[in-house]
Design a protein around this motif. Structure first.
Motif, PDB file in Angstrom:
ATOM      1  N   TRP A  50      14.410   6.649  -1.897  1.00  0.00           N
ATOM      2  CA  TRP A  50      13.440   8.441  -1.809  1.00  0.00           C
ATOM      3  C   TRP A  50      13.087   8.791  -2.982  1.00  0.00           C
ATOM      4  CZ3 TRP A  50      14.774  11.090  -6.031  1.00  0.00           C
ATOM      5  CH2 TRP A  50      15.552  10.572  -7.236  1.00  0.00           C
ATOM      6  N   ARG A  51      13.100   8.315  -3.937  1.00  0.00           N
ATOM      7  CA  ARG A  51      12.120   8.799  -5.000  1.00  0.00           C
ATOM      8  C   ARG A  51      10.767   7.367  -4.931  1.00  0.00           C
ATOM      9  NH1 ARG A  51      13.614   9.241 -11.311  1.00  0.00           N
ATOM     10  NH2 ARG A  51      11.281   9.850 -12.601  1.00  0.00           N
ATOM     11  N   LYS A  52      10.611   6.832  -4.550  1.00  0.00           N
ATOM     12  CA  LYS A  52       8.865   5.962  -3.832  1.00  0.00           C
ATOM     13  C   LYS A  52       8.154   6.904  -3.386  1.00  0.00           C
ATOM     14  CE  LYS A  52      10.545   0.949  -5.215  1.00  0.00           C
ATOM     15  NZ  LYS A  52      10.329  -0.795  -4.891  1.00  0.00           N
ATOM     16  N   ARG A  53       9.537   6.767  -2.083  1.00  0.00           N
ATOM     17  CA  ARG A  53       8.401   7.875  -0.630  1.00  0.00           C
ATOM     18  C   ARG A  53       8.183   9.487  -1.153  1.00  0.00           C
ATOM     19  NH1 ARG A  53      13.546   6.633   1.603  1.00  0.00           N
ATOM     20  NH2 ARG A  53      14.325   8.174   1.531  1.00  0.00           N
ATOM     21  N   ILE A  54       9.342   9.412  -1.908  1.00  0.00           N
ATOM     22  CA  ILE A  54       8.248  11.462  -2.773  1.00  0.00           C
ATOM     23  C   ILE A  54       7.169  10.872  -3.219  1.00  0.00           C
ATOM     24  CG2 ILE A  54       8.878  13.245  -3.724  1.00  0.00           C
ATOM     25  CD1 ILE A  54      11.629  13.206  -3.086  1.00  0.00           C
ATOM     26  N   GLU A  55       6.802   9.982  -3.973  1.00  0.00           N
ATOM     27  CA  GLU A  55       6.152   9.550  -5.328  1.00  0.00           C
ATOM     28  C   GLU A  55       4.783   8.972  -4.666  1.00  0.00           C
ATOM     29  OE1 GLU A  55       8.046   7.069  -8.484  1.00  0.00           O
ATOM     30  OE2 GLU A  55       8.878   8.029  -9.481  1.00  0.00           O
ATOM     31  N   ASP A  56       5.015   8.234  -3.572  1.00  0.00           N
ATOM     32  CA  ASP A  56       4.720   7.413  -2.774  1.00  0.00           C
ATOM     33  C   ASP A  56       3.030   9.723  -2.544  1.00  0.00           C
ATOM     34  OD1 ASP A  56       3.951   5.233  -3.190  1.00  0.00           O
ATOM     35  OD2 ASP A  56       5.473   4.708  -1.667  1.00  0.00           O
ATOM     36  N   ARG A  57       3.972   9.790  -1.567  1.00  0.00           N
ATOM     37  CA  ARG A  57       3.653  11.574  -1.435  1.00  0.00           C
ATOM     38  C   ARG A  57       2.728  12.334  -2.522  1.00  0.00           C
ATOM     39  NH1 ARG A  57       8.875  14.065   1.799  1.00  0.00           N
ATOM     40  NH2 ARG A  57       9.024  12.365   3.517  1.00  0.00           N
ATOM     41  N   ILE A  58       3.446  12.402  -3.499  1.00  0.00           N
ATOM     42  CA  ILE A  58       2.694  13.147  -4.875  1.00  0.00           C
ATOM     43  C   ILE A  58       0.943  12.238  -5.134  1.00  0.00           C
ATOM     44  CG2 ILE A  58       2.416  13.392  -7.374  1.00  0.00           C
ATOM     45  CD1 ILE A  58       5.736  13.869  -6.803  1.00  0.00           C
ATOM     46  N   ALA A  59       1.581  11.073  -5.102  1.00  0.00           N
ATOM     47  CA  ALA A  59       0.038  10.573  -5.507  1.00  0.00           C
ATOM     48  C   ALA A  59      -0.960  10.245  -4.693  1.00  0.00           C
ATOM     49  CB  ALA A  59       0.058   8.573  -5.447  1.00  0.00           C
ATOM     50  N   GLY A 119       8.160  17.375  -7.312  1.00  0.00           N
ATOM     51  CA  GLY A 119       8.952  16.606  -8.796  1.00  0.00           C
ATOM     52  C   GLY A 119       9.576  17.449  -8.992  1.00  0.00           C
ATOM     53  N   LYS A 120       9.841  18.903  -8.551  1.00  0.00           N
ATOM     54  CA  LYS A 120      11.386  19.617  -8.750  1.00  0.00           C
ATOM     55  C   LYS A 120      12.152  19.075  -7.625  1.00  0.00           C
ATOM     56  CE  LYS A 120      13.187  24.124  -8.361  1.00  0.00           C
ATOM     57  NZ  LYS A 120      12.777  25.752  -8.061  1.00  0.00           N
ATOM     58  N   ARG A 121      12.133  18.279  -6.576  1.00  0.00           N
ATOM     59  CA  ARG A 121      13.021  17.607  -5.900  1.00  0.00           C
ATOM     60  C   ARG A 121      13.679  16.368  -6.765  1.00  0.00           C
ATOM     61  NH1 ARG A 121      11.581  16.061   0.286  1.00  0.00           N
ATOM     62  NH2 ARG A 121      11.413  18.452   0.738  1.00  0.00           N
ATOM     63  N   ILE A 122      12.252  15.582  -6.949  1.00  0.00           N
ATOM     64  CA  ILE A 122      12.659  15.488  -7.499  1.00  0.00           C
ATOM     65  C   ILE A 122      13.561  14.590  -8.953  1.00  0.00           C
ATOM     66  CG2 ILE A 122      11.785  12.629  -9.501  1.00  0.00           C
ATOM     67  CD1 ILE A 122       8.926  12.488  -8.008  1.00  0.00           C
ATOM     68  N   ARG A 123      13.385  15.828  -9.517  1.00  0.00           N
ATOM     69  CA  ARG A 123      14.244  15.911 -11.070  1.00  0.00           C
ATOM     70  C   ARG A 123      16.030  16.752 -10.753  1.00  0.00           C
ATOM     71  NH1 ARG A 123       9.303  18.498 -12.405  1.00  0.00           N
ATOM     72  NH2 ARG A 123      10.295  20.418 -11.918  1.00  0.00           N
ATOM     73  N   ARG A 124      15.785  16.838  -9.492  1.00  0.00           N
ATOM     74  CA  ARG A 124      17.143  17.697  -8.841  1.00  0.00           C
ATOM     75  C   ARG A 124      17.599  16.279  -8.527  1.00  0.00           C
ATOM     76  NH1 ARG A 124      15.343  20.643  -4.896  1.00  0.00           N
ATOM     77  NH2 ARG A 124      15.984  19.486  -3.021  1.00  0.00           N
ATOM     78  N   PHE A 125      17.025  15.672  -7.654  1.00  0.00           N
ATOM     79  CA  PHE A 125      17.612  14.574  -6.834  1.00  0.00           C
ATOM     80  C   PHE A 125      18.075  13.636  -8.792  1.00  0.00           C
ATOM     81  CE2 PHE A 125      15.936  13.824  -2.656  1.00  0.00           C
ATOM     82  CZ  PHE A 125      16.747  15.241  -2.364  1.00  0.00           C
ATOM     83  N   THR A 126      17.585  13.412  -9.555  1.00  0.00           N
ATOM     84  CA  THR A 126      17.871  12.519 -10.619  1.00  0.00           C
ATOM     85  C   THR A 126      18.727  12.914 -11.730  1.00  0.00           C
ATOM     86  OG1 THR A 126      15.756  11.852 -10.964  1.00  0.00           O
ATOM     87  CG2 THR A 126      17.003  12.017 -12.674  1.00  0.00           C
ATOM     88  N   ASP A 127      18.666  14.780 -11.346  1.00  0.00           N
ATOM     89  CA  ASP A 127      19.769  14.655 -12.469  1.00  0.00           C
ATOM     90  C   ASP A 127      21.549  15.212 -11.556  1.00  0.00           C
ATOM     91  OD1 ASP A 127      18.042  16.315 -14.231  1.00  0.00           O
ATOM     92  OD2 ASP A 127      17.876  17.635 -13.329  1.00  0.00           O
ATOM     93  N   ARG A 128      21.434  15.012  -9.783  1.00  0.00           N
ATOM     94  CA  ARG A 128      22.272  15.188  -9.220  1.00  0.00           C
ATOM     95  C   ARG A 128      22.787  13.452  -9.267  1.00  0.00           C
ATOM     96  NH1 ARG A 128      22.502  14.990  -2.674  1.00  0.00           N
ATOM     97  NH2 ARG A 128      24.621  14.699  -2.041  1.00  0.00           N
ATOM     98  N   SER A 129      22.047  12.404  -9.197  1.00  0.00           N
ATOM     99  CA  SER A 129      22.416  11.521  -9.586  1.00  0.00           C
ATOM    100  C   SER A 129      23.300  10.850 -10.529  1.00  0.00           C
ATOM    101  CB  SER A 129      21.188  10.311  -9.458  1.00  0.00           C
ATOM    102  OG  SER A 129      21.795   8.860  -9.663  1.00  0.00           O
TER     103      SER A 129
END
Length: 698
Positions: A50-59, A119-129
């Motif tokens: 999931w993080r790879k997909r979001i980072e690809d969108r950001i790139a 970026g906010k979604r990545i931080r939220r998912f990372t904190d949850r994990s």
């Protein structure tokens, strides 16, 4: 070959090194790949999908922002302009508009907002994990969790304390003698401790080591020594040496070699290895043997193993069937009962004829939520009336009209209701004449129990056909086909002249749909060859519809073959019955009745003299020595044992009774045994034997 080396080893460290060398030698002999660069001690830091997909969108969004900014600053290269056109695809914005700079700025701002949201979604998912991993680590290894929470940059910042001050501080605490004034509780503790018998000396044998190694997984993560349990299982000559060195370490009350070699994986995790006086390796399974002996004394008629008892205890503790008060009450009742049984067992022999299981069940106390005798009798009378009403309802009810019995939770209240209904069923069961009537009585009792405890009981009958729900993949493909057909209709309507005069005012819905059909292309509705483009687009959609239909047929055929293969393994008769084609088999005129009678009469009515060979005499002589089978006697214990092994909520037969009800209504075991024995003795078969088949055929 290992015996010489192991006998010469002095401690566990040397024994561990010998075993590790033997494992390395085996790997080299069999040609296994053996990296010699050391073992990796850190976990893999793979990035989640999931993080790879979001980072690809950001790139991609950042790259698009760079292109738009470059075009806004005056860069008109073809590659930049192509990217800018794709950014405004599906809109009415053209690059030749006078306000294109404002549109570019708005588009860039939108992309920046999306990047911030991602970026906010990545931080939220990372904190949850991180929280999830910390909670899981807190359950398994608290020391490792607290170590991971340390912040070395913060902890090590600033000037460290002076060594002389530290020594003076701790010397002032520990070097000065302190006279503690103990209270009277010391005498109480001393008097209580005087009656405590010392623990028996621990003796570690090679069998204990072999048992501990046998129960462990082969390739479980090893300790510091790097030895898996597979090697300890293979090198069986090391068991005696390990037992001897374990015993020496325990006798000396010094266990440094255990922790330095990492061989502590032979010790269960629930033992305290830090205190040598409490260190009991491998002897933790002794409670299973004591529990098994105690259970055999209480009920020797039930065959059960030590592992079954341990699994049942673990299930009871994890599922919270009994609360703490109930467990404490059972524990208080069990301890004096075991002492009394031990005393009686030495004084008098045990009785050989045990009372039937039915009588024991009838003597069980009824638990009600009231202490008033009048209230108790009132509740019992109400339960009796509900039971009688339910039995009258189900006695004449066909099997297909019976309601589906729900699953009820395993609670104290529900068990109390079952125990209260057991004595009431005796009169009805004894008056039952066959299995059909007995089955209706039990089903009525189950319905009454559901009504008493308030379980939801649908009375519309049980569904006998399987649900014909359309699979999700077929729904998705059919939705695509429906959308494509709708688009084809709009395109055909537009091509046939539905856009004449004022298309934006007369039929804006059709024109809007046509524009959406050509989004991402350079096709405009004002082009002279728009009719040809519409025809090509319609042909493409028709080809997609044909491909989707072919995919549905291919998937349906594959699913049909899979179901037929699975049905062939379980029920061939049902498969062949499903393959019948009544429209083909019943086509055309039927055969003449007279010809049919004449055909079969010629086969079966004429006497035929068969000439038997000498093999019949051989078969008769061989069968003469066969002893007839002993008569089958079904006892209530057989019925109870068959019910006990069956799952509670397994799919029932035609009668709709789960095994849970047969386990709860224990008074039916004797009646069911007598009726089953009578049916076997008379060699009669009837549809009412569905319950008998579910008991002894499962």
């Amino acid at each position: 070959m290992l015996v010489t080396y192991l006998e010469a080893s002095r401690d566990l460290c040397e024994t561990d090194s010998i075993l590790f060398g033997a494992a390395v030698a085996v790997c080299r002999i069999i040609g296994a790949k053996l990296p010699m660069a050391g073992r990796a001690t850190t976990q893999s830091s793979a990035i989640p999908a999931w993080r790879k997909r979001i980072e690809d969108r950001i790139a991609k969004a950042r790259a698009l922002i760079g292109r738009l900014t470059s075009f806004r600053s005056g860069n008109n290269r073809p590659r930049i302009m192509r990217t800018v056109r794709m950014a405004f695809a599906g809109t009415n914005i053209s690059l030749s508009q006078p306000d294109i700079t404002q549109k570019l700025t708005e588009r860039i701002d939108d992309l920046k907002q999306k990047i911030a949201a991602w970026g906010k979604r990545i931080r939220r998912f990372t904190d949850r994990s991180r929280r999830f991993n910390q909670n899981r680590l807190f359950q398994s290894d608290q020391k490792r969790l607290y170590k991971s929470l340390e912040r070395p940059k913060v902890c090590g910042a600033g000037q460290g304390p002076d060594q002389a001050d530290i020594i003076a501080f701790w010397r002032g605490l520990w070097s000065e003698p302190v006279n503690h004034s103990e209270g009277p509780w010391m005498e109480v503790v001393a008097s209580q401790g005087a009656s405590v018998t010392p623990m028996d000396p621990i003796t570690v044998t090679p069998e204990d080591v072999a048992e501990a190694v046998r129960r462990a997984p082969n390739w479980k993560s090893p300790g510091l020594d790097g030895l898996h349990h597979y090697w300890l299982k293979g090198f069986i000559v090391c068991h005696a040496v390990l037992a001897r060195q374990f015993q020496e370490a325990l006798d000396q009350k010094s266990l440094p070699s255990l922790f330095t070699t990492g061989i502590t994986h032979l010790v269960p995790k629930d033992q305290d290895t830090t205190d040598p006086s409490k260190y009991r390796p491998i002897t933790w399974i002794a409670y299973r043997a004591r529990m098994h002996c105690f259970f055999a004394e209480l009920d020797p008629s039930i065959p059960v193993t030590k592992q079954n008892l341990a699994d049942r205890v673990r299930y009871i503790m994890r599922s919270k069937i009994f609360d703490d008060a109930e467990l404490e009450r059972l524990r208080r009742e069990a301890i004096p009962l075991s002492i009394e049984l031990a005393m009686v067992g030495d004084a008098a022999p045990q009785a050989t004829n045990q009372p039937p299981r039915v009588e024991v069940a009838m003597d069980l106390p009824v638990v009600v939520d009231s202490d008033d005798d009048e209230m108790v009798s009132h509740e019992l009378e109400q339960m009796r009336s509900i039971l009688e009403e339910a039995i009258l309802e189900t006695r004449s009810m066909p099997l297909e009209n019976r309601p589906r019995l729900p699953r009820i939770p395993l609670s104290k209240r529900n068990r109390a209701v079952m125990r209260a209904l057991n004595p009431m069923l005796v009169t009805y069961l004894e008056a039952s004449r066959d299995l059909c009537e007995r089955d209706s009585v039990l089903f009525g009792a189950a319905v009454a129990a559901c009504r008493i405890i308030g379980a939801k009981l649908p009375m519309a009958g049980r569904a006998t056909k399987q649900s014909s729900a359309i699979p999700a993949w077929r729904k998705r493909i059919e939705d695509r086909i429906a959308k494509a057909r709708a688009l084809i209709g709009r395109l055909t309507s537009f091509r046939s002249g539905n856009n004449l005069l004022l298309p934006d005012l007369t039929v804006p819905r059709v024109v809007r749909t046509v524009r959406m059909a050509f989004v991402g292309t350079n096709i405009s509705l004002s082009q002279p060859d728009i009719t040809q483009k519409l025809t090509e687009r319609i042909d493409d959609l028709k080809q997609k519809i044909a491909a989707c239909g072919k995919r549905i047929r291919r998937f349906t055929e594959r699913s049909r073959r899979f179901n037929q293969n699975r049905l062939f393994q379980s029920d061939e008769k049902r498969l062949y019955k499903s393959l019948e084609r009544p429209e083909v088999c019943g086509a055309g005129p039927g055969p003449d009745q007279a010809n049919t009678i004449a055909f079969w009469r010629g086969l079966w009515s004429e006497p035929v003299n068969h000439s038997e060979g000498p093999w019949t005499e051989v078969v008769a002589s061989q069968c003469a020595s066969i002893m007839p089978m002993d008569p089958v006697i079904i006892t209530p214990n057989d019925v109870a044992d068959a019910v006990r092994r069956a799952p509670n909520w397994k799919s029932p037969g035609l009668d709709g009774l789960h095994h849970y009800w047969l386990k709860g209504f224990v008074v039916c075991h004797a009646v069911l045994a007598s009726l089953s024995f009578k049916r076997l003795s008379t060699r009669s078969r009837s549809p009412a034997s569905s319950l008998l088949g579910s008991l002894f055929g499962s």
